[in-house]
Write a protein that holds these residues in place. Sequence first.
Motif, PDB file in Angstrom:
ATOM      1  N   SER A  23      53.957  46.000  37.544  1.00 10.68           N
ATOM      2  CA  SER A  23      54.601  45.437  38.427  1.00 10.68           C
ATOM      3  C   SER A  23      53.843  43.653  38.345  1.00 10.68           C
ATOM      4  CB  SER A  23      55.246  45.343  40.100  1.00 10.68           C
ATOM      5  OG  SER A  23      55.906  46.231  39.601  1.00 10.68           O
ATOM      6  N   ASN A  24      52.973  44.287  37.172  1.00  8.15           N
ATOM      7  CA  ASN A  24      52.079  42.210  37.217  1.00  8.15           C
ATOM      8  C   ASN A  24      51.026  41.717  38.268  1.00  8.15           C
ATOM      9  OD1 ASN A  24      54.017  41.400  34.377  1.00  8.15           O
ATOM     10  ND2 ASN A  24      55.804  40.664  36.090  1.00  8.15           N
ATOM     11  N   ALA A  25      50.947  43.199  38.752  1.00  9.97           N
ATOM     12  CA  ALA A  25      49.430  43.201  39.569  1.00  9.97           C
ATOM     13  C   ALA A  25      48.652  42.643  39.273  1.00  9.97           C
ATOM     14  CB  ALA A  25      49.530  44.212  40.565  1.00  9.97           C
ATOM     15  N   SER A  26      47.464  41.532  39.961  1.00 10.27           N
ATOM     16  CA  SER A  26      46.539  41.038  39.575  1.00 10.27           C
ATOM     17  C   SER A  26      45.383  40.962  40.902  1.00 10.27           C
ATOM     18  CB  SER A  26      47.001  39.477  40.141  1.00 10.27           C
ATOM     19  OG  SER A  26      48.058  39.038  39.266  1.00 10.27           O
ATOM     20  N   PHE A  27      43.703  41.101  39.883  1.00  9.01           N
ATOM     21  CA  PHE A  27      42.686  41.464  41.419  1.00  9.01           C
ATOM     22  C   PHE A  27      42.092  40.018  41.380  1.00  9.01           C
ATOM     23  CE2 PHE A  27      41.960  43.795  37.935  1.00  9.01           C
ATOM     24  CZ  PHE A  27      40.422  42.827  37.514  1.00  9.01           C
ATOM     25  N   SER A  28      41.416  40.226  42.090  1.00  5.55           N
ATOM     26  CA  SER A  28      40.107  39.608  41.718  1.00  5.55           C
ATOM     27  C   SER A  28      39.258  39.751  42.881  1.00  5.55           C
ATOM     28  CB  SER A  28      40.464  37.870  42.674  1.00  5.55           C
ATOM     29  OG  SER A  28      41.165  37.207  42.035  1.00  5.55           O
ATOM     30  N   THR A  29      37.888  40.246  42.153  1.00  6.56           N
ATOM     31  CA  THR A  29      36.401  40.640  42.472  1.00  6.56           C
ATOM     32  C   THR A  29      35.410  39.638  42.232  1.00  6.56           C
ATOM     33  OG1 THR A  29      35.340  41.959  42.869  1.00  6.56           O
ATOM     34  CG2 THR A  29      36.446  41.714  41.006  1.00  6.56           C
ATOM     35  N   ALA A  30      34.241  39.619  43.617  1.00  2.19           N
ATOM     36  CA  ALA A  30      32.554  39.124  43.287  1.00  2.19           C
ATOM     37  C   ALA A  30      32.164  39.984  43.617  1.00  2.19           C
ATOM     38  CB  ALA A  30      33.710  37.885  44.030  1.00  2.19           C
ATOM     39  N   PHE A  31      31.388  40.079  43.079  1.00  3.60           N
ATOM     40  CA  PHE A  31      29.874  40.685  43.358  1.00  3.60           C
ATOM     41  C   PHE A  31      28.442  40.128  42.748  1.00  3.60           C
ATOM     42  CE2 PHE A  31      31.493  42.196  39.374  1.00  3.60           C
ATOM     43  CZ  PHE A  31      30.333  41.899  38.423  1.00  3.60           C
ATOM     44  N   SER A  32      27.075  40.721  43.566  1.00  7.66           N
ATOM     45  CA  SER A  32      26.064  39.909  43.045  1.00  7.66           C
ATOM     46  C   SER A  32      25.211  41.187  41.924  1.00  7.66           C
ATOM     47  CB  SER A  32      25.614  38.721  43.336  1.00  7.66           C
ATOM     48  OG  SER A  32      25.485  40.437  44.689  1.00  7.66           O
ATOM     49  N   PHE A  33      24.459  40.998  41.219  1.00  7.63           N
ATOM     50  CA  PHE A  33      22.837  42.111  40.768  1.00  7.63           C
ATOM     51  C   PHE A  33      22.033  41.635  39.605  1.00  7.63           C
ATOM     52  CE2 PHE A  33      25.638  40.147  37.711  1.00  7.63           C
ATOM     53  CZ  PHE A  33      24.872  40.167  36.483  1.00  7.63           C
ATOM     54  N   ARG A  34      21.081  42.721  40.441  1.00  8.03           N
ATOM     55  CA  ARG A  34      19.966  42.024  39.859  1.00  8.03           C
ATOM     56  C   ARG A  34      19.448  43.076  39.187  1.00  8.03           C
ATOM     57  NH1 ARG A  34      14.498  42.248  43.144  1.00  8.03           N
ATOM     58  NH2 ARG A  34      16.084  44.249  44.508  1.00  8.03           N
TER      59      ARG A  34
END
Length: 181
Positions: free
Chosen positions: A40-51
């Motif tokens: 149903s046209n769902a959206s998402f956003s995520t943020a993360f850090s890495f090293r």
Amino acid sequence: TTGLTLNGDAAQVGNVLRVTPSTGSQAGSAFSTDQISLTSNASFSTAFSFRFSNPGGASDGQVGADGLVFVVQTVSNNVGGIGGGIGYDGIANSVGIEFDSWNNGPIDDNNGNHVGIDVNGSVDSLVLVPVAGNFNDGQTRFAWVDYNGASTLLEVRLSENNIRPDAALLSLNRDLAADLG
């Protein structure tokens, strides 16, 4: 690591998630225990850090390999191929954002420091952008992955600080619901 399923060589070390130790050909993964629907046209956003710290092993001009992939998939919560597969190779019905620190030749546009968008368990990126610097330098990087289900726009942002860039580093129109079906 609360809310995550850890696989392969992934482990909590102190207050961070270590996907793999810095020795040998290893693969690890961490998947959310909560499912996310893209119907149903769902959206998402995520943020993360890495090293990438304590690089060891072989060298392609910079010591250490191979990178990591942020994966959205519906099949299972397993680890994909090791080494050049960056823990993603072979995971069907998936989309991956690779942060690659190893030059695997033409498949990586002969670049050992890039970000790419991959689908269906293939590390042959649909879109790939070289990144200046060296992921293996031990510095923390910050990433944002945004998907708009109505427009099917997938965007990736990357920064050396925790300020979200206005412009995407790379983007791709892709129907993730169809890819993950």
